[in-house]
Design a protein around this motif. Structure first.
Motif, PDB file in Angstrom:
ATOM      1  N   THR A  70      74.430 118.368 -58.340  1.00 53.14           N
ATOM      2  CA  THR A  70      75.078 117.201 -58.620  1.00 53.14           C
ATOM      3  C   THR A  70      75.132 116.969 -60.134  1.00 53.14           C
ATOM      4  O   THR A  70      74.512 116.095 -60.663  1.00 53.14           O
ATOM      5  CB  THR A  70      74.643 115.949 -57.757  1.00 53.14           C
ATOM      6  OG1 THR A  70      73.205 115.919 -58.245  1.00 53.14           O
ATOM      7  CG2 THR A  70      74.923 116.089 -56.540  1.00 53.14           C
ATOM      8  N   PRO A  71      75.851 117.864 -60.927  1.00 54.22           N
ATOM      9  CA  PRO A  71      75.715 117.273 -62.563  1.00 54.22           C
ATOM     10  C   PRO A  71      76.347 115.949 -62.601  1.00 54.22           C
ATOM     11  O   PRO A  71      77.251 115.578 -61.857  1.00 54.22           O
ATOM     12  CB  PRO A  71      76.629 118.519 -63.058  1.00 54.22           C
ATOM     13  CG  PRO A  71      77.476 118.962 -61.985  1.00 54.22           C
ATOM     14  CD  PRO A  71      76.672 118.774 -60.822  1.00 54.22           C
ATOM     15  N   ASP A  72      75.886 115.332 -63.831  1.00 55.85           N
ATOM     16  CA  ASP A  72      76.131 114.090 -64.107  1.00 55.85           C
ATOM     17  C   ASP A  72      77.412 113.934 -65.374  1.00 55.85           C
ATOM     18  O   ASP A  72      77.100 114.379 -66.260  1.00 55.85           O
ATOM     19  CB  ASP A  72      74.948 113.207 -64.346  1.00 55.85           C
ATOM     20  CG  ASP A  72      74.192 113.436 -63.105  1.00 55.85           C
ATOM     21  OD1 ASP A  72      74.516 113.059 -61.991  1.00 55.85           O
ATOM     22  OD2 ASP A  72      72.983 113.628 -63.106  1.00 55.85           O
ATOM     23  N   LEU A  73      77.968 112.986 -65.182  1.00 56.48           N
ATOM     24  CA  LEU A  73      78.702 112.377 -66.229  1.00 56.48           C
ATOM     25  C   LEU A  73      78.545 110.904 -66.612  1.00 56.48           C
ATOM     26  O   LEU A  73      77.991 110.017 -65.992  1.00 56.48           O
ATOM     27  CB  LEU A  73      80.247 112.434 -65.838  1.00 56.48           C
ATOM     28  CG  LEU A  73      81.235 111.527 -66.878  1.00 56.48           C
ATOM     29  CD1 LEU A  73      81.447 112.687 -68.193  1.00 56.48           C
ATOM     30  CD2 LEU A  73      82.938 111.674 -66.269  1.00 56.48           C
ATOM     31  N   PHE A  74      78.060 110.734 -67.930  1.00 54.44           N
ATOM     32  CA  PHE A  74      77.586 109.525 -68.486  1.00 54.44           C
ATOM     33  C   PHE A  74      78.715 108.904 -69.478  1.00 54.44           C
ATOM     34  O   PHE A  74      79.371 109.711 -70.168  1.00 54.44           O
ATOM     35  CB  PHE A  74      76.458 109.479 -69.369  1.00 54.44           C
ATOM     36  CG  PHE A  74      75.438 110.114 -68.485  1.00 54.44           C
ATOM     37  CD1 PHE A  74      74.355 109.078 -67.596  1.00 54.44           C
ATOM     38  CD2 PHE A  74      74.933 111.379 -68.351  1.00 54.44           C
ATOM     39  CE1 PHE A  74      73.550 109.683 -66.954  1.00 54.44           C
ATOM     40  CE2 PHE A  74      74.100 111.905 -67.553  1.00 54.44           C
ATOM     41  CZ  PHE A  74      73.057 111.082 -66.689  1.00 54.44           C
ATOM     42  N   ASP A  75      78.860 107.479 -69.525  1.00 54.82           N
ATOM     43  CA  ASP A  75      80.339 107.066 -70.301  1.00 54.82           C
ATOM     44  C   ASP A  75      79.822 105.379 -70.560  1.00 54.82           C
ATOM     45  O   ASP A  75      79.331 104.692 -69.614  1.00 54.82           O
ATOM     46  CB  ASP A  75      81.511 107.174 -69.782  1.00 54.82           C
ATOM     47  CG  ASP A  75      82.850 106.920 -70.547  1.00 54.82           C
ATOM     48  OD1 ASP A  75      83.066 105.524 -70.642  1.00 54.82           O
ATOM     49  OD2 ASP A  75      83.250 107.814 -70.997  1.00 54.82           O
ATOM     50  N   VAL A  76      80.388 104.974 -71.596  1.00 53.87           N
ATOM     51  CA  VAL A  76      80.137 103.650 -72.034  1.00 53.87           C
ATOM     52  C   VAL A  76      80.906 102.832 -70.885  1.00 53.87           C
ATOM     53  O   VAL A  76      80.119 101.634 -70.800  1.00 53.87           O
ATOM     54  CB  VAL A  76      80.801 103.307 -73.318  1.00 53.87           C
ATOM     55  CG1 VAL A  76      79.988 104.071 -74.413  1.00 53.87           C
ATOM     56  CG2 VAL A  76      82.142 103.630 -73.645  1.00 53.87           C
ATOM     57  N   CYS A  77      81.615 103.227 -70.249  1.00 51.95           N
ATOM     58  CA  CYS A  77      82.584 102.291 -69.247  1.00 51.95           C
ATOM     59  C   CYS A  77      81.477 101.886 -68.224  1.00 51.95           C
ATOM     60  O   CYS A  77      81.815 100.990 -67.607  1.00 51.95           O
ATOM     61  CB  CYS A  77      83.635 103.097 -68.687  1.00 51.95           C
ATOM     62  SG  CYS A  77      83.316 104.409 -67.509  1.00 51.95           S
ATOM     63  N   ASN A  78      80.413 102.603 -67.988  1.00 51.37           N
ATOM     64  CA  ASN A  78      79.456 102.314 -66.813  1.00 51.37           C
ATOM     65  C   ASN A  78      78.554 101.065 -67.494  1.00 51.37           C
ATOM     66  O   ASN A  78      77.825 100.592 -66.404  1.00 51.37           O
ATOM     67  CB  ASN A  78      78.801 103.647 -66.631  1.00 51.37           C
ATOM     68  CG  ASN A  78      77.816 103.228 -65.096  1.00 51.37           C
ATOM     69  OD1 ASN A  78      76.718 103.070 -65.670  1.00 51.37           O
ATOM     70  ND2 ASN A  78      78.272 103.323 -64.170  1.00 51.37           N
ATOM     71  N   ASN A  79      78.452 100.915 -68.741  1.00 49.46           N
ATOM     72  CA  ASN A  79      77.527  99.637 -69.165  1.00 49.46           C
ATOM     73  C   ASN A  79      77.831  98.586 -68.405  1.00 49.46           C
ATOM     74  O   ASN A  79      76.937  97.940 -68.432  1.00 49.46           O
ATOM     75  CB  ASN A  79      77.665  99.778 -70.710  1.00 49.46           C
ATOM     76  CG  ASN A  79      77.004 101.083 -71.465  1.00 49.46           C
ATOM     77  OD1 ASN A  79      76.424 101.728 -70.841  1.00 49.46           O
ATOM     78  ND2 ASN A  79      77.513 101.003 -72.564  1.00 49.46           N
ATOM     79  N   SER A  80      79.092  98.088 -67.980  1.00 53.51           N
ATOM     80  CA  SER A  80      79.585  96.965 -67.667  1.00 53.51           C
ATOM     81  C   SER A  80      79.187  96.967 -66.018  1.00 53.51           C
ATOM     82  O   SER A  80      79.595  96.037 -65.195  1.00 53.51           O
ATOM     83  CB  SER A  80      80.937  96.313 -67.984  1.00 53.51           C
ATOM     84  OG  SER A  80      81.961  97.366 -67.490  1.00 53.51           O
ATOM     85  N   LEU A  81      79.007  98.023 -65.618  1.00 52.46           N
ATOM     86  CA  LEU A  81      78.852  98.104 -63.987  1.00 52.46           C
ATOM     87  C   LEU A  81      77.399  98.179 -63.724  1.00 52.46           C
ATOM     88  O   LEU A  81      76.843  97.365 -63.954  1.00 52.46           O
ATOM     89  CB  LEU A  81      79.467  99.686 -63.534  1.00 52.46           C
ATOM     90  CG  LEU A  81      81.224  99.705 -63.937  1.00 52.46           C
ATOM     91  CD1 LEU A  81      81.675 100.919 -63.471  1.00 52.46           C
ATOM     92  CD2 LEU A  81      81.893  98.507 -63.341  1.00 52.46           C
ATOM     93  N   ASN A  82      76.910  99.357 -63.034  1.00 53.16           N
ATOM     94  CA  ASN A  82      75.597  99.323 -62.699  1.00 53.16           C
ATOM     95  C   ASN A  82      74.618  99.919 -63.815  1.00 53.16           C
ATOM     96  O   ASN A  82      73.412  99.804 -63.603  1.00 53.16           O
ATOM     97  CB  ASN A  82      75.273 100.197 -61.340  1.00 53.16           C
ATOM     98  CG  ASN A  82      75.837 101.408 -61.568  1.00 53.16           C
ATOM     99  OD1 ASN A  82      75.788 102.132 -62.657  1.00 53.16           O
ATOM    100  ND2 ASN A  82      76.252 102.205 -60.386  1.00 53.16           N
ATOM    101  N   GLY A  83      75.128 100.240 -64.659  1.00 55.72           N
ATOM    102  CA  GLY A  83      74.490 100.917 -65.903  1.00 55.72           C
ATOM    103  C   GLY A  83      73.703 102.015 -65.727  1.00 55.72           C
ATOM    104  O   GLY A  83      73.110 102.680 -66.739  1.00 55.72           O
TER     105      GLY A  83
END
Length: 531
Positions: free
Chosen positions: A62-75
């Motif tokens: 399960t490699p992961d992707l990180f993005d600033v768009c997630n900051n307003s979701l669960n973080g």
């Protein structure tokens, strides 16, 4: 005819660019190098595959992707703070993350990978880079983060590591350095020469069977080694000498002349009508008084083009007449992809009469003017006797493998022929060769009249595994026997006093080779085909 007398420097390049010149920059061949292009905002584990455009599944992990768009979701998969630590992207607003060691998953080991595709050209060498940093919550670091190149997509339905297999994978390179920093991105660089043209699969991860996991001082009890990955790039980067000078030349064939720093043109450089010359320099191009161009000249500041890698070499002329008239006085060639060279000239006795090395700093590169620089008695004096000589040019370029090129060269400067050299060609043939020197014809074609069928025979040809060579004339011993591949690389060489020899060609790939047999009396060449 237009006379050019100006200097192009980086300061003036904006004006030149406005006039239609192009700035050459390395092109990143990766479609989505920093994981910015995605189908949806990441929210859960295993959010990179089928989300980050252009990136493929490798193993059942399960490699992961990180993005600033997630900051307003669960973080959990935000930037810069997320569930794996805190890190600002190397560029843009996204990055990927992979596990390279999991202490609680020893059997089978758990390793995650990133995989994408890239189209490469055979024979071109590529620079491959990516940036990595250890996550701040990782307990462990590993040694062996790197890349793997495959001809096919690598798919493993388990969590087990990808094992390098030469039947499937073309190249595997890993870093010997352990990345331990949790605050600064570190660049990992590799180099790969494509063995075929087409789609290649690039995999990033840990490919060492024993990646030497090492516990950090700041233990957080997460039990794994985790790395953020960003800015993956694949670019074809050529090799250019630092500085090039062109002077006193008529450039009659299309050429690309490139230097990493500067190119100086003139004086007495001419480009005839109908010819195109491209000049590229990293910092500065200078045109001196006396430069004349009747045709298309492209000159611009830019990086070394990918085409600047060592390829075939055309020696010219194949007859040199060093009489000081400025015509065919030296053995020359246009060189691409090399920074240094060595030239060796061998006479018909098999002796080296000229040996010299240096940097590539002229276009064309001229390497021999018919003189001798060796000290044995037979080579005393400044100029050598007229006759046929064998030139061996070795080019050295950046990190690329050295390449060797060979050519028979006829020296004709008016010095009297000795008895042996007079067997080579008569004066009529010398005159014809001088008149026809621009056609780059093989001199060995003109020697056929002095070699009888019963003197040297080579059979069978084509062959499957064995070559027989008969050398019948005892007075002609010893013989030097050399075999060259299609890239002019010397792959076989012996000196023999025997009348017949046999050697096995099965160790070499099927194809076309050049066989050269010579001694003080004879030069014999034949194309060999192995099947």
């Amino acid at each position: 005819m237009k006379s050019l007398n100006f200097k192009i420097v980086a300061f003036l390049f904006a004006i030149i660019g406005a006039c239609g010149y192009n700035l050459s920059q390395p092109t990143n061949l990766i479609t989505n190098p920093s994981f910015e292009q995605k189908n949806f905002c990441p929210q859960n584990d295993d959010n990179l595959v089928n989300n980050a455009i252009g990136w493929l599944k490798t193993t059942n992990t399960t490699p992961d992707l990180f993005d600033v768009c997630n900051n307003s979701l669960n973080g959990n998969f935000g930037v810069p703070v997320n569930s794996r630590g805190t890190m600002i992207p190397k560029s843009g607003s996204s990055y990927a993350g992979i596990v390279t060691h999991w202490q609680d998953q020893p059997n089978p080991p758990w390793k995650e990978y990133l995989q994408t595709t890239v189209s490469l050209e055979v024979g071109i060498t590529y620079d491959i880079e990516f940036w990595a940093v250890s996550s701040s919550i990782s307990d462990w670091t590993t040694k062996g983060l790197g890349i793997l190149i495959s001809a096919n997509q690598v798919i493993n339905q388990t969590t087990a590591p990808v094992i390098f297999n030469t039947n499937l994978h073309l190249n595997a390179q890993t870093s010997e350095n352990r990345i331990v920093s949790t605050t600064e991105w570190q660049k990992l660089s590799f180099r790969y020469k494509a063995s075929f043209t087409g789609l290649h699969y690039l995999i990033i991860g840990d490919f060492k069977a024993n990646n030497e996991p090492q516990l950090k001082n700041n233990v957080t009890n997460y039990g794994f080694a985790y790395y953020y990955i960003d800015d993956v790039s694949v670019s074809a980067q050529g090799c250019c000498p630092e500085n090039i000078t062109i002077e006193n030349r008529i450039i009659s064939t299309p050429q690309t002349i490139a230097a990493s720093n500067s190119v100086t043109v003139g004086p007495n450089v001419q480009i005839p009508n109908g010819n195109t010359v491209h000049i590229i320099a990293g910092n500065e191009i200078t045109f001196l008084p006396g430069f004349d161009s009747e045709s298309n000249l492209d000159a611009f500041i830019g990086t070394c083009p990918k085409e600047n890698q060592i390829k075939g070499i055309n020696f010219f002329p194949n007859v040199i007449t060093p009489n000081g008239d400025g015509i065919n006085d030296e053995l020359c060639m246009y060189v691409q992809g090399a920074t240094n060279y060595t030239i060796q000239i061998i006479n018909r006795f098999g002796r080296t009469v000229f040996l010299q090395g240096g940097i590539v700093n002229q276009a064309p590169l001229c390497v021999w003017d018919g003189t001798c620089n060796q000290s044995f008695p037979a080579c005393s004096g400044t100029h050598l006797n007229d006759g046929t000589y064998f030139a061996i040019l070795t080019l050295i370029g950046c990190d690329f493998p050295n390449k060797t090129f060979t050519q028979n060269v006829l020296l004709f400067n008016g010095k009297s022929l000795n008895n042996e050299d007079s067997l080579i060609v008569d004066n009529t043939k010398i005159s014809l060769l001088i008149e026809d020197s621009s056609k780059d014809k093989l001199l060995t074609n003109s020697f056929s009249t002095i070699i009888n069928d019963d003197e040297i025979s080579v059979f069978p040809n084509p062959t499957t595994n064995l070559i027989n060579i008969n050398l019948s004339k005892e007075k002609n011993k010893p013989f030097n026997i050399q075999l060259f591949d299609v890239n002019s690389n010397l792959i076989f060489h012996i000196t023999t006093h025997e009348s017949s020899i046999q050697f096995n060609t099965s160790r070499y790939p099927k194809g076309v080779y050049l066989l050269r047999i010579f001694n003080q009396y004879t030069v014999f060449t034949e194309k060999i085909i192995t099947q």
